[in-house]
Design an enzyme around this catalytic site. Sequence first.
Site, PDB file in Angstrom:
ATOM      1  N   ASP A  83       8.236   4.073  -1.164  1.00 43.08           N
ATOM      2  CA  ASP A  83       7.811   4.689  -2.426  1.00 43.08           C
ATOM      3  C   ASP A  83       7.336   6.123  -2.209  1.00 43.08           C
ATOM      4  OD1 ASP A  83       8.063   2.030  -3.149  1.00 43.08           O
ATOM      5  OD2 ASP A  83       6.144   1.912  -4.154  1.00 43.08           O
TER       6      ASP A  83
ATOM      7  N   HIS B  35       5.540   3.380   2.248  1.00 46.88           N
ATOM      8  CA  HIS B  35       5.731   4.731   1.708  1.00 46.88           C
ATOM      9  C   HIS B  35       6.500   5.666   2.634  1.00 46.88           C
ATOM     10  CE1 HIS B  35       2.244   3.022  -0.365  1.00 46.88           C
ATOM     11  NE2 HIS B  35       2.710   3.661  -1.416  1.00 46.88           N
TER      12      HIS B  35
HETATM   13 ZN    ZN Z   1       3.597   5.114  -5.306  1.00 45.86          ZN
END
Ligand code: ZN
Length: 406
Positions: A166, A320
């Site tokens: 992400d 991430h």
């Molecule tokens: Zn995020």
Amino acid sequence: MLVISLATLFVTFTATNAHLDEKHVHATKAANGAATLTASGVPALASITLGMASGTPVPLSKTFTPGASAPISAATTIPTFVFSPGDWPAADKPPDPTSPEVLEWMKELDGHHIPDISTTVDGTCASSPEAAANASARGWWSCGGYTRDTDITVCPDPKTWGVSFDDGPSPYTPSKDISATFFVVGSRVISYPQTLVAEYEAGHEIAVHTWSHTHLTTQSNAQIVAELGWTRKAIKAVIGVTPLAMRPPFGDADDRVRAIALAMGLVPIQWTRTPAGVAFDTNDWKVAGGMMTGVEQYNTFQSILGNASTLDTGFCVLQHDLFEITVDLAIGYTIPAALNANFKLEAIGKCSGFPARNIYRETMTNTTFPYKDGSSSSSSGASTNSGLSLLCVFALAFVLSSAIRW
Ligand SMILES: [Zn+2]
Ligand SMILES: *[C@@H]1O[C@H](CO)[C@@H](O)[C@H](O)[C@H]1NC(C)=O
Ligand SMILES: *[C@@H]1O[C@H](CO)[C@@H](O)[C@H](O)[C@H]1NC(C)=O
Ligand SMILES: *[C@@H]1O[C@H](CO)[C@@H](O)[C@H](O)[C@H]1NC(C)=O
């Protein structure tokens, strides 16, 4: 404030470093002090921490020019994308909900039932006690873990990890041989268009993660449409196709957010919580924020794999690619650990059984996908660890607001 180098760290995920074993990881745990890059280009686990030295910049291994053919047959060739600031909302700021573009996208909600659910203060249970008391009826995921049948929260097959990254693309976005789903932030898509094209061309799945990384339950209908619509437009402008999935930042979605996303043709994808309420958050963002060490993060991930082994489905995990630290942890440690434990790693659409062409609107062949709206779905399992998710929400907000300063 975070000190983040703009150096590019592209680590090619080869067969060799895919099989880093436990021994290697333990050996590197002992190597303390300043960041020491291993042969594979990933620093020792114990040295992965806030303020660590930056890796050697390596340029994108392959770049693609406009007109390059797409990885999916029937998809348009890679478009020419020229960034012009006047064409886009300001980076990392909530876009204007009254712009002509947003007014046009609002028409996509026509004919869909969008529940009239009040906005929350900041997306957390603690700040909105009345909403929190009604979290189950609202289907609020980040406050109690409430899901609906239209959410994707797991991969169907046991021992299968639906891999995702992400918040990118960023200078650190990894390049590797396994496929993953990238939930991208619209403002970063137009900042790193070549990275997005490289992800798409490498067979990864691209999906929406909003324009300004805001808590969507705090936003009006038009503001949510603006966040999703501008990100969708940015992706289409850069790779030529429109995604069909989204992940709400912080997992902050309720039935109103879901219904808007679905009306815009975007299926919500969360990360897995076990029936006992263990949320599969790698905590990589805590290492980037200086709240956890790389070693502690690796231990968290081992618990996730332990819990994943007990499920009768596969799973999705929060991870991430915004920071060099989180990419190092994924490439060097969590992904090899999962491969060593014989988990299968696939992008989320792929593990869910969607053929590659059904990941994007222009190439999609199944007329029953995307779903029309979320109103007919039923409530499913709640969990009890809202305390954990609250902490995550605050801490991640800190990490991202720090990042946004550069
Ligand atoms: Zn995020
Ligand atoms: C709880 O939420 C549901 C769904 O939005 C709504 O119909 C109901 O009125 C709410 N109840 C209270 C007490 O706020
Ligand atoms: C599942 O996760 C919890 C919380 O992190 C942990 O305490 C537990 O040991 C894990 N279970 C397994 C089987 O690894
Ligand atoms: C189309 O997608 C829906 C929803 O994902 C699925 O249930 C259905 O089986 C798919 N149909 C075909 C023909 O692939």
